[in-house]
Write a protein that holds these residues in place. Structure first.
Motif, PDB file in Angstrom:
ATOM      1  N   ALA A   1      32.683  48.661  60.527  1.00  0.00           N
ATOM      2  CA  ALA A   1      32.557  48.181  59.142  1.00  0.00           C
ATOM      3  C   ALA A   1      33.412  49.041  58.216  1.00  0.00           C
ATOM      4  CB  ALA A   1      31.093  48.237  58.692  1.00  0.00           C
TER       5      ALA A   1
ATOM      6  N   GLY B   1      28.732  48.952  53.041  1.00  0.00           N
ATOM      7  CA  GLY B   1      27.754  49.972  52.648  1.00  0.00           C
ATOM      8  C   GLY B   1      27.526  50.048  51.149  1.00  0.00           C
ATOM      9  N   THR B   2      28.547  49.721  50.351  1.00  0.00           N
ATOM     10  CA  THR B   2      28.411  49.807  48.892  1.00  0.00           C
ATOM     11  C   THR B   2      28.219  48.428  48.256  1.00  0.00           C
ATOM     12  OG1 THR B   2      30.829  49.741  48.626  1.00  0.00           O
ATOM     13  CG2 THR B   2      29.797  51.922  48.681  1.00  0.00           C
TER      14      THR B   2
HETATM   15  P1  NAP Z   1      29.654  51.438  55.739  1.00  0.00           P
HETATM   16  O1  NAP Z   1      30.321  50.223  55.194  1.00  0.00           O
HETATM   17  O2  NAP Z   1      28.211  51.636  55.462  1.00  0.00           O
HETATM   18  O3  NAP Z   1      29.906  51.560  57.311  1.00  0.00           O
HETATM   19  C1  NAP Z   1      29.338  52.659  57.984  1.00  0.00           C
HETATM   20  C2  NAP Z   1      29.867  52.765  59.383  1.00  0.00           C
HETATM   21  O4  NAP Z   1      29.231  53.903  59.993  1.00  0.00           O
HETATM   22  C3  NAP Z   1      29.543  51.552  60.223  1.00  0.00           C
HETATM   23  O5  NAP Z   1      30.600  51.286  61.116  1.00  0.00           O
HETATM   24  C4  NAP Z   1      28.292  51.982  60.982  1.00  0.00           C
HETATM   25  O6  NAP Z   1      28.247  51.409  62.269  1.00  0.00           O
HETATM   26  C5  NAP Z   1      28.515  53.485  61.155  1.00  0.00           C
HETATM   27  N1  NAP Z   1      27.243  54.156  61.276  1.00  0.00           N
HETATM   28  C6  NAP Z   1      26.231  54.221  60.370  1.00  0.00           C
HETATM   29  N2  NAP Z   1      25.189  54.890  60.877  1.00  0.00           N
HETATM   30  C7  NAP Z   1      25.532  55.233  62.156  1.00  0.00           C
HETATM   31  C8  NAP Z   1      24.858  55.933  63.200  1.00  0.00           C
HETATM   32  N3  NAP Z   1      23.615  56.408  63.069  1.00  0.00           N
HETATM   33  N4  NAP Z   1      25.518  56.103  64.362  1.00  0.00           N
HETATM   34  C9  NAP Z   1      26.758  55.616  64.533  1.00  0.00           C
HETATM   35  N5  NAP Z   1      27.452  54.961  63.592  1.00  0.00           N
HETATM   36  C10 NAP Z   1      26.833  54.759  62.409  1.00  0.00           C
HETATM   37  O7  NAP Z   1      30.361  52.783  55.236  1.00  0.00           O
HETATM   38  P2  NAP Z   1      31.691  53.016  54.362  1.00  0.00           P
HETATM   39  O8  NAP Z   1      31.352  52.759  52.946  1.00  0.00           O
HETATM   40  O9  NAP Z   1      32.850  52.354  55.005  1.00  0.00           O
HETATM   41  O10 NAP Z   1      31.829  54.597  54.510  1.00  0.00           O
HETATM   42  C11 NAP Z   1      32.548  55.196  55.581  1.00  0.00           C
HETATM   43  C12 NAP Z   1      32.666  56.685  55.336  1.00  0.00           C
HETATM   44  O11 NAP Z   1      33.313  56.897  54.073  1.00  0.00           O
HETATM   45  C13 NAP Z   1      31.322  57.420  55.253  1.00  0.00           C
HETATM   46  O12 NAP Z   1      31.442  58.670  55.870  1.00  0.00           O
HETATM   47  C14 NAP Z   1      31.103  57.578  53.758  1.00  0.00           C
HETATM   48  O13 NAP Z   1      30.290  58.671  53.446  1.00  0.00           O
HETATM   49  C15 NAP Z   1      32.527  57.757  53.275  1.00  0.00           C
HETATM   50  N6  NAP Z   1      32.723  57.401  51.873  1.00  0.00           N
HETATM   51  C16 NAP Z   1      32.523  56.111  51.450  1.00  0.00           C
HETATM   52  C17 NAP Z   1      32.729  55.809  50.094  1.00  0.00           C
HETATM   53  C18 NAP Z   1      32.531  54.411  49.571  1.00  0.00           C
HETATM   54  O14 NAP Z   1      32.543  54.224  48.337  1.00  0.00           O
HETATM   55  N7  NAP Z   1      32.384  53.398  50.413  1.00  0.00           N
HETATM   56  C19 NAP Z   1      33.117  56.809  49.195  1.00  0.00           C
HETATM   57  C20 NAP Z   1      33.289  58.103  49.664  1.00  0.00           C
HETATM   58  C21 NAP Z   1      33.095  58.397  51.002  1.00  0.00           C
HETATM   59  P3  NAP Z   1      27.102  50.365  62.742  1.00  0.00           P
HETATM   60  O15 NAP Z   1      26.827  49.502  61.546  1.00  0.00           O
HETATM   61  O16 NAP Z   1      27.738  49.660  63.887  1.00  0.00           O
HETATM   62  O17 NAP Z   1      25.963  51.232  63.130  1.00  0.00           O
END
Ligand code: NAP
Length: 245
Positions: free
Chosen positions: A15, A187-188
């Motif tokens: 994702a 996630g957001t």
């Molecule tokens: P997301 O859309 O919520 O996707 C999260 C990903 O992490 C999914 O592929 C999910 O896989 C995996 N994941 C979650 N829990 C897990 C677990 N227990 N074990 C293994 N895999 C797991 O997240 P995102 O927004 O793309 O964020 C990605 C990264 O960027 C994160 O580290 C986040 O802190 C960072 N970040 C995001 C933002 C933002 O605004 N989006 C800003 C700053 C930093 P499954 O669903 O297959 O479990």
């Protein structure tokens, strides 16, 4: 970027940001290991990559569980690129935070990357090269309320980036962080209004970013184009607004 012949493990590639990173690395020629927990979405990402001529496979693991992290490392073996992207963000004040959510954020955002670097970096050293990109957050260096333990878990990861960069610099392995601002991902997506408010207030550009814009920075740091860059934190956050501006 010339990733032909290179293998990349992207955690949380089912994702959002991780999915965009996996797609871009594959487009640039890497053999990508798509990691996540959701096998259906994982196979979807693999199919998308293969449909555009790329190479990928899915490996499932729950990174909140240290034994599963070890199993993932043992399964993937030698990789040239490690992107520590999987993460969880639970924005709550200290008074609201539970011990379980504290552990989940530390386990997923800090401990899992730590264990993967412990297992995979020595294998990179043995082969003389490697590139590790950790996904941090602009929240790690901003003082805001309610980002609490999430921000601290990512600040630890950013600090570890410097430590690993120093540990491995002379052994051919580079370690950097990409630090995203507010990015539109599954996630957001649940709280679009808050995401937009963060983008309005905390970015100079005043807009939400896209996962592909983060993937561009990750791909650059993972590539040989960044051959003299290690220990860096590259912010992909639409710029910081001027104080009082
Ligand atoms: P997301 O859309 O919520 O996707 C999260 C990903 O992490 C999914 O592929 C999910 O896989 C995996 N994941 C979650 N829990 C897990 C677990 N227990 N074990 C293994 N895999 C797991 O997240 P995102 O927004 O793309 O964020 C990605 C990264 O960027 C994160 O580290 C986040 O802190 C960072 N970040 C995001 C933002 C933002 O605004 N989006 C800003 C700053 C930093 P499954 O669903 O297959 O479990």
């Amino acid at each position: 970027m010339g990733f032909s012949g290179r293998t990349a493990l992207v955690t949380g590639a089912t994702a959002g940001i991780g999915r965009a990173v996996a797609a871009q690395l594959a487009r640039e020629g890497a053999d990508v290991i798509v990691h996540g927990r959701d096998a259906v979405r994982g196979e979807e990402v693999v199919a998308e990559i293969k449909a555009t001529g790329g190479s990928a496979r899915f490996v499932q693991a729950d990174l909140g569980n240290a034994e599963d992290v070890q199993r993932l490392a043992d399964t993937v073996g030698d990789v040239d690129i490690l992107v520590n992207n999987a993460g969880v963000y639970k924005f709550q004040s200290t008074a609201e935070m539970t011990a379980e959510l504290f552990d989940l954020q530390m386990d997923l955002n800090t401990k899992a990357p730590y264990l993967l670097v412990r297992e995979l970096a020595p294998r990179m050293v043995a082969r003389g090269h490697g590139s590790i990109v950790n996904i941090g957050t602009v929240a790690a260096t901003l003082t805001t309320t309610a980002t609490g333990i999430y921000a601290a878990s990512k600040a630890a990861l950013e600090h570890l980036t410097q430590i690993w960069a120093a540990e491995y610099a002379k052994q051919g392995v580079r370690v950097n962080t990409v630090s995203p601002g507010p990015i539109r991902t599954p996630g957001t997506a649940a709280d679009e209004a808050t995401l937009k408010a963060i983008a309005d207030g905390m970015t100079a550009m005043g807009r939400v970013g896209e996962p592909e814009e983060v993937a561009e920075a990750v791909t650059f740091l993972a590539s040989d184009s960044a051959s003299y860059i290690t220990g860096a934190v590259l912010e992909v956050g639409g710029g910081r607004p001027a104080i009082g501006g």
